[in-house]
Design an enzyme around this catalytic site. Sequence first.
Site, PDB file in Angstrom:
ATOM      1  N   LYS D  99      31.180  -7.464  -0.896  1.00 15.12           N
ATOM      2  CA  LYS D  99      30.567  -7.512  -1.753  1.00 15.12           C
ATOM      3  C   LYS D  99      29.353  -6.106  -1.643  1.00 15.12           C
ATOM      4  CE  LYS D  99      29.046 -10.050  -5.684  1.00 15.12           C
ATOM      5  NZ  LYS D  99      27.467 -10.574  -5.734  1.00 15.12           N
ATOM      6  N   GLY D 160      21.211 -15.669 -11.837  1.00 11.09           N
ATOM      7  CA  GLY D 160      20.418 -16.887 -12.024  1.00 11.09           C
ATOM      8  C   GLY D 160      20.281 -17.684 -13.020  1.00 11.09           C
ATOM      9  N   ALA D 186      27.692 -13.566 -12.277  1.00 15.38           N
ATOM     10  CA  ALA D 186      26.839 -13.556 -12.334  1.00 15.38           C
ATOM     11  C   ALA D 186      26.598 -13.680 -13.864  1.00 15.38           C
ATOM     12  CB  ALA D 186      25.678 -12.072 -12.468  1.00 15.38           C
ATOM     13  N   GLY D 187      25.449 -14.991 -14.215  1.00 14.96           N
ATOM     14  CA  GLY D 187      24.713 -15.388 -15.261  1.00 14.96           C
ATOM     15  C   GLY D 187      25.707 -16.849 -15.517  1.00 14.96           C
ATOM     16  N   ASN D 208      27.710 -18.991  -8.180  1.00 17.22           N
ATOM     17  CA  ASN D 208      26.854 -19.570  -6.715  1.00 17.22           C
ATOM     18  C   ASN D 208      25.650 -20.455  -7.310  1.00 17.22           C
ATOM     19  OD1 ASN D 208      25.972 -19.531  -4.320  1.00 17.22           O
ATOM     20  ND2 ASN D 208      25.926 -17.507  -4.186  1.00 17.22           N
ATOM     21  N   THR D 209      25.412 -20.627  -7.954  1.00 15.14           N
ATOM     22  CA  THR D 209      23.906 -20.386  -8.535  1.00 15.14           C
ATOM     23  C   THR D 209      24.294 -21.905  -9.330  1.00 15.14           C
ATOM     24  OG1 THR D 209      22.340 -18.350  -8.907  1.00 15.14           O
ATOM     25  CG2 THR D 209      21.687 -20.402  -9.402  1.00 15.14           C
TER      26      THR D 209
END
Lengths: 258, 258, 258, 258
Positions: D99, D160, D186-187, D208-209
């Site tokens: 990645k 995030g 992301a997001g 992830n987050t």
Amino acid sequence: MNDILTIGERDFTSRLFVGTGKFSSNKLMLESILASESQMITVAMKRIDMEHEEDDDMLRHINRDHVQFLPNTSGVRTADEAVLAANLARDCFGTDFIKLEIHPDPKYLLPDPVETLKATEILAKQGFKVLPYIQADPVLCKRLEEVGTAAVMPLGAPIGTNKGLKTRDFLEIIISESRVPVVIDAGLGAPSHAADAMEMGADAVLVNTAIAVAGDPVEMAVAFRLAVEAGRRAYLAGLGTVSDSASATSPLTEFLNL
Amino acid sequence: MNDILTIGERDFTSRLFVGTGKFSSNKLMLESILASESQMITVAMKRIDMEHEEDDDMLRHINRDHVQFLPNTSGVRTADEAVLAANLARDCFGTDFIKLEIHPDPKYLLPDPVETLKATEILAKQGFKVLPYIQADPVLCKRLEEVGTAAVMPLGAPIGTNKGLKTRDFLEIIISESRVPVVIDAGLGAPSHAADAMEMGADAVLVNTAIAVAGDPVEMAVAFRLAVEAGRRAYLAGLGTVSDSASATSPLTEFLNL
Amino acid sequence: MNDILTIGERDFTSRLFVGTGKFSSNKLMLESILASESQMITVAMKRIDMEHEEDDDMLRHINRDHVQFLPNTSGVRTADEAVLAANLARDCFGTDFIKLEIHPDPKYLLPDPVETLKATEILAKQGFKVLPYIQADPVLCKRLEEVGTAAVMPLGAPIGTNKGLKTRDFLEIIISESRVPVVIDAGLGAPSHAADAMEMGADAVLVNTAIAVAGDPVEMAVAFRLAVEAGRRAYLAGLGTVSDSASATSPLTEFLNL
Amino acid sequence: MNDILTIGERDFTSRLFVGTGKFSSNKLMLESILASESQMITVAMKRIDMEHEEDDDMLRHINRDHVQFLPNTSGVRTADEAVLAANLARDCFGTDFIKLEIHPDPKYLLPDPVETLKATEILAKQGFKVLPYIQADPVLCKRLEEVGTAAVMPLGAPIGTNKGLKTRDFLEIIISESRVPVVIDAGLGAPSHAADAMEMGADAVLVNTAIAVAGDPVEMAVAFRLAVEAGRRAYLAGLGTVSDSASATSPLTEFLNL
């Protein structure tokens, strides 16, 4: 209000840039431009074709002491083509200002970040005032700054869609971080969108389609002029914050206890 | 532009209604109102308290030949209280205009549809020009029409939140179906929101918090004035449609073949 | 997960309510309902017409020990008509549950707040478990609570539009304030919308059009079932907050210093 | 459902990729990963530090016959650093998958389009399966395709922030035009966002987050798994279109004429 925008060492009191494409007639285009009170007018090379008297005549009505022509490179697909086009435009229009548009894809007309950075670097070294049309990409904006761009022109939404500030989250970062003027380009379909961009702190906006295809382009040009001024004044005056809780504007002590 | 809004048999050239709450001083409130060029000013009963000379003095500066006072019933919780408040306001302000606000809940200040309909019916029969503050509820709007409301004032977002036109889908229906003027009330936090409402075809907007709490309320009042004019002109000029496909504004025939 | 929803003294482990309208065949409708694992099925009076054997046959396949029928009053325009329809439905379906839909306007099918409140009060007194379809109007929800509604069913967007949670700001208030279950009705066009509603803390969602008109309704019913479970689990597990600042998920100490 | 995603010649039945950062403990991270049923797990070089026994132990519980490790280059700022990091990762993890994350700015962690393109070209020639993290830039996606990327990983919102698909208009273009798998990165802050991405036609999502910081990460991992499956099934089943006009689901012939 003495509120000056400086790009490429030239001062502007108007923060509404307008384009010259898509109007149904040259007369309507000229009237709309005048009504917009814009001081920065994008022009395509094709439109200054010397063999067509009528077009040429139209442009003569613009007072270039007050208005900056901003030739664009629309139609080029690579940095090399853009550099060549920019030099032709400089000869043709007698200006170092260039709106750099490199969009290899004819369907969505979205800009190429890599070729745009490359061309900006070359053109800045050649003394051009480069205003590149780009995605709302904050890192690219910083890279363009490093190579000497005069401003950045991130898009609000895909060109011609009239969708407004679909890239808001990234425009906010760009405006917060940029050391060069930020001009929102593409996607602004209504005066409210232009006001919105100015309220966020954009330095200027570029509008073309929304004026050119309006039922009454001249009136729409006035509307955009007012909206840009409204948004700029609101930004300077300081907007309240968006809140999740209600807040009364009138006294809520029970009325009848008065 | 000869573009008149008529409510309750009175004509307005300004489509920006402003409120008098939340300003940090009466002087600033008065200056902001004048700068807004509004012809319809909401006032709370408390604010015209005759025992307080200063407040009273402030209101004397408004020329009531040009400006309509719109007393509101803020603080009432039932139709009965509203009717009583409206009658007191009529005596106090010498006007049949009444902004009907019935919000039993002190937290979110949202309007009660049932009590509002009931009070509107009674007040309309008593000769009032009723402008009720309501949810963006298209069926309620039609019911209010049937009982003689002078206008409807659907909210854009919870009051004081500055969120803009969160009720857009329902405002569009209301504007399309209403036979009385539609004034967007509550939630308009920026000039772009006001322009947006006018572009949709609203007849007017009411702004209070966003002007009163601005860093510079007078400048913000000007900004809203310009934005409302921009949005109205754009509506009349005919906005282009929002599109999902890109559309070039400049000729895309390959530039270098010129 | 032992997570029970109780409405009208009946317990539900599924939080996906489904409707029976608009399917291209009764067979597909039945298969979709079974795939959805829904325990609350809205039915229109027309659909249980005893003279049409086939329809009747279809409904026999539903095990009413596990599934609650929820007859609706669609087509009525006043409280009186609704009360009559509810009583007919009780006889016909043998249940006190009634989905109250009063929409006088045949174009947008939006609910009438005043007639709905009136009918809810009457029907609650008659022992019905009333689930009224309403605008996302927090004050109306409290009024319905006061007269004994079993749940509230605010709409997410105009029925049949598939637009999702357009009334989000008001749904949040309703969910925060309600003492009866909140079921989001109308406008949910995709499983993500249903998950979104559940993540906000809605107690259940009602879906009809989005399943019935899908390319493959049975698969879509499964998709909604999974999405509702996903959203409910996420709500219970505790979602992170939305933030305006980026936050790295990986260590940012310079990689090569490892 | 036999629905296989192939990236870099490896087949995946799960379309939920998960990250290993930000968990409060390694035990919780491992349990969440297992609950997610993900087959593609991003890992940072730091996390496989051989000197820390505990970390190492944790990763041994992942069955790499079923799960592909996806080391990332987080922390690098240039193409050169990325190429070095990728080669170290290949040695360390025994995989060609990488990645690619090049974000020179430590504040917003946004990717650098120019360095990312350069590194992708080099790494693809070295036999890597490159999955680059990028802005939702359709032109950049095509350029990455041309130099041999294995997939593209456009962001939905700044990392995030949990804001969801803020880049929707551009993701739609990317998904429509891409010839390599599109993984939204992301997001994505809630299962509904993941379902939304899959409904649009994304090939997979990376989360992830939102899992790591949930109140209960293991339950949240299950919620995302269900939501991704829901969104994928809905995409395959064929969603209805969004409409501006209401549409009844129940018969509207007047009920009482029955």
